[in-house]
Design a protein around this motif. Sequence first.
Motif, PDB file in Angstrom:
ATOM      1  N   GLU A 166       0.596  -0.888  -0.210  1.00  0.00           N
ATOM      2  CA  GLU A 166      -0.188   0.092  -0.133  1.00  0.00           C
ATOM      3  C   GLU A 166       1.111   1.195   0.146  1.00  0.00           C
ATOM      4  O   GLU A 166       1.704   1.270   0.142  1.00  0.00           O
ATOM      5  CB  GLU A 166      -0.956   0.301   1.452  1.00  0.00           C
TER       6      GLU A 166
ATOM      7  N   HIS B  91       3.189   4.395   1.132  1.00  0.00           N
ATOM      8  CA  HIS B  91       4.081   4.568   2.428  1.00  0.00           C
ATOM      9  C   HIS B  91       4.116   6.044   2.496  1.00  0.00           C
ATOM     10  O   HIS B  91       4.813   6.538   1.672  1.00  0.00           O
ATOM     11  CB  HIS B  91       4.982   3.561   2.177  1.00  0.00           C
TER      12      HIS B  91
ATOM     13  N   SER C 145       6.176   3.788   6.843  1.00  0.00           N
ATOM     14  CA  SER C 145       5.859   3.890   7.211  1.00  0.00           C
ATOM     15  C   SER C 145       4.364   3.192   6.315  1.00  0.00           C
ATOM     16  O   SER C 145       4.613   4.410   5.708  1.00  0.00           O
ATOM     17  CB  SER C 145       4.247   4.432   8.351  1.00  0.00           C
ATOM     18  N   GLY C 146       3.727   2.634   6.714  1.00  0.00           N
ATOM     19  CA  GLY C 146       2.640   1.835   5.487  1.00  0.00           C
ATOM     20  C   GLY C 146       2.420   0.405   5.865  1.00  0.00           C
ATOM     21  O   GLY C 146       3.070  -0.268   6.537  1.00  0.00           O
ATOM     22  N   THR C 147       1.250   0.077   4.688  1.00  0.00           N
ATOM     23  CA  THR C 147       0.649  -1.393   4.930  1.00  0.00           C
ATOM     24  C   THR C 147       0.812  -2.663   3.958  1.00  0.00           C
ATOM     25  O   THR C 147       1.592  -1.517   3.000  1.00  0.00           O
ATOM     26  CB  THR C 147      -1.090  -1.354   5.644  1.00  0.00           C
ATOM     27  N   ILE C 148       0.393  -3.314   3.928  1.00  0.00           N
ATOM     28  CA  ILE C 148       0.911  -4.277   2.642  1.00  0.00           C
ATOM     29  C   ILE C 148      -0.088  -5.285   2.727  1.00  0.00           C
ATOM     30  O   ILE C 148      -1.051  -5.039   3.700  1.00  0.00           O
ATOM     31  CB  ILE C 148       1.726  -5.412   2.995  1.00  0.00           C
ATOM     32  N   ARG C 149      -0.928  -5.672   1.230  1.00  0.00           N
ATOM     33  CA  ARG C 149      -2.248  -6.429   1.571  1.00  0.00           C
ATOM     34  C   ARG C 149      -1.175  -7.868   0.795  1.00  0.00           C
ATOM     35  O   ARG C 149      -0.918  -8.109   0.456  1.00  0.00           O
ATOM     36  CB  ARG C 149      -2.297  -6.122  -0.063  1.00  0.00           C
TER      37      ARG C 149
ATOM     38  N   SER D  64      -0.629 -12.082   3.731  1.00  0.00           N
ATOM     39  CA  SER D  64      -0.337 -12.221   4.312  1.00  0.00           C
ATOM     40  C   SER D  64       1.502 -13.279   4.891  1.00  0.00           C
ATOM     41  O   SER D  64       0.926 -14.191   6.465  1.00  0.00           O
ATOM     42  CB  SER D  64      -1.635 -13.784   5.387  1.00  0.00           C
TER      43      SER D  64
END
Length: 281
Positions: free
Chosen positions: A20, A22, A260-264, A266
């Motif tokens: 996603e 960052h 900072s950020g997220t990932i899609r 698992s």
Amino acid sequence: MKYKISHDTQYTFSTPVFPEPHYLRLRPQVTPHQRVDAFALHISPTPTGISHLRDGENNLIDFCWFDGEHNHLRIRAESLVTIAEHNPFHFILYPDTALTLPFSYTDQQRKVLHTALLAAPIGADLLAYGQRLLAAAHFQTTNFLTQITREIQADFTSIYRETGPPLPPDQTFTDRVGSCRDLSWMLIHLLRTMGLAARFVSGYNYIDADDPEFELHAWVEVFLPGAGWVGFDPTHGLVAGMSHIPLVASADFENTMPVSGTIRGSARSTLTSTLVIERLG
């Protein structure tokens, strides 16, 4: 002083993930004493786009976004910074009421400094520690801030903790052990409880040693009328000066994270980071 800085951060994922957008807080600040002569970001995979923005606290942020799935994210920031020789105590406190504690900010200042005055509850022992040092400094503002910075360096053991948020102030005080961010977060909330506006600074600290190991560093800035934001480093017991290179400052430590950020996905992730600082002159 001129410094060459190379800061490499890499996330490796066990299976491909979709990154996603960052936020990158790796660009050195421009201050009255600090000049950024060159700055470059090298990002893999190559972002679809990158923009430069000011956040709500006027920090310069690089914001990047991506397409597709990837098994890694690597960010290398390269900086060339010049810090002019200066005396960190070259200021006056104005009006004179700010010379001693406690003092009151003006209504306008309180509006601007609101978030830097929000104190988490702290225990009686930590508050008594601050009040004892205030009395020993004869309630003089600059003397107190200098002395408490030195006392924390002398009374606490500094450790390295690569990840995780700062520990609660009372836990750090009780344990007498903490990372730079733990000690800074403790001091911030003690000072806020005592009526001073304080914020968290993330940056670099150059150490002149034969074989130094550099890590991202944290310290504290306090807003003093007539002087503005003045830096204090409780880990080293120093007023921030020509060896401190600030990247970002915020009332909340979460807004100073270098990446900072997220990932899609698992996947499991592994973080590696290296920092090299060279003094060129």
